[in-house]
Write a protein that holds these residues in place. Structure first.
Motif, PDB file in Angstrom:
ATOM      1  N   ASN A  87       0.874  -1.170   0.000  1.00  0.00           N
ATOM      2  CA  ASN A  87       0.000   0.000   0.000  1.00  0.00           C
ATOM      3  C   ASN A  87       0.912   1.221   0.000  1.00  0.00           C
ATOM      4  N   PHE A 107      -2.805   4.357  -2.481  1.00  0.00           N
ATOM      5  CA  PHE A 107      -2.847   3.404  -3.595  1.00  0.00           C
ATOM      6  C   PHE A 107      -2.744   2.025  -2.962  1.00  0.00           C
ATOM      7  N   ARG A 108      -3.786   1.236  -3.034  1.00  0.00           N
ATOM      8  CA  ARG A 108      -3.765  -0.098  -2.452  1.00  0.00           C
ATOM      9  C   ARG A 108      -2.769  -0.987  -3.191  1.00  0.00           C
ATOM     10  N   LYS A 109      -2.266  -1.989  -2.492  1.00  0.00           N
ATOM     11  CA  LYS A 109      -1.242  -2.861  -3.065  1.00  0.00           C
ATOM     12  C   LYS A 109      -1.686  -3.435  -4.404  1.00  0.00           C
ATOM     13  N   ASN A 110      -0.745  -3.471  -5.302  1.00  0.00           N
ATOM     14  CA  ASN A 110      -0.917  -4.024  -6.653  1.00  0.00           C
ATOM     15  C   ASN A 110      -1.943  -3.293  -7.519  1.00  0.00           C
ATOM     16  N   THR A 111      -2.402  -2.104  -7.131  1.00  0.00           N
ATOM     17  CA  THR A 111      -3.330  -1.343  -7.973  1.00  0.00           C
ATOM     18  C   THR A 111      -2.593  -0.465  -8.971  1.00  0.00           C
ATOM     19  N   ILE A 112      -1.310  -0.288  -8.768  1.00  0.00           N
ATOM     20  CA  ILE A 112      -0.498   0.469  -9.734  1.00  0.00           C
ATOM     21  C   ILE A 112       0.062  -0.551 -10.716  1.00  0.00           C
ATOM     22  N   ASN A 113      -0.555  -0.610 -11.905  1.00  0.00           N
ATOM     23  CA  ASN A 113      -0.125  -1.557 -12.925  1.00  0.00           C
ATOM     24  C   ASN A 113      -0.585  -1.058 -14.283  1.00  0.00           C
ATOM     25  N   ALA A 116      -4.368  -0.736 -15.186  1.00  0.00           N
ATOM     26  CA  ALA A 116      -5.148   0.303 -14.505  1.00  0.00           C
ATOM     27  C   ALA A 116      -4.904   1.706 -15.072  1.00  0.00           C
ATOM     28  N   VAL A 128      -2.206   6.004 -12.950  1.00  0.00           N
ATOM     29  CA  VAL A 128      -3.196   5.592 -11.963  1.00  0.00           C
ATOM     30  C   VAL A 128      -3.435   6.788 -11.060  1.00  0.00           C
TER      31      VAL A 128
END
Length: 131
Positions: A87, A107-113, A116, A128
């Protein structure tokens, strides 16, 4: 006493993480930006960032921007790939006129990709966004 303190709602100030090409190293890097999409300048912008989950905690990073003009943005920091698994929190405090504002963006974990990615206001880039 606490009930008498009024903290105004932050509008039109966002944090975005965008993927940009690093020209020297020919890599795709993730960089965090603060976006002032309002009609007012922001003064004394203080940013405290950290990454965390149940088992890991990154060192706290502190950044200051003396003035962020209206309808502009500024780079906060580079984010390493390993940090995207955590996070990522951005606590932002600033003055608009004589009024102080404060907001925490996460930014929650693994939402930056790459899946997205969306258009980011003012930047003409994809990234993002947290409002």
């Amino acid at each position: 006493m606490k009930k008498d303190i009024k903290i105004p709602e932050v509008k039109d100030v966002h944090v975005a993480v965008v993927q940009e090409e690093h020209l020297e190293y020919k890599t795709q890097d993730w960089n965090a930006y603060i976006i002032n999409n309002s009609d007012n300048d922001l003064d004394t912008v203080l940013i405290v960032t950290r990454g965390y989950n149940d088992k890991k905690l990154t060192p706290v990073m502190r950044h200051t921007i003396a003035k962020l003009p209206a309808r502009s943005y500024a780079k906060i920091e580079y984010l390493q790939e390993k940090v995207l698994e955590l996070n990522n929190e951005f606590k932002i405090t600033f003055f608009e006129g004589n009024q102080m504002f404060d907001k925490t963006y996460v930014f929650r974990k693994n939402t930056i990709n790459e899946k997205a990615l969306q258009a980011i206001p003012l930047m003409q880039l994809k990234g993002v966004l947290v409002k």
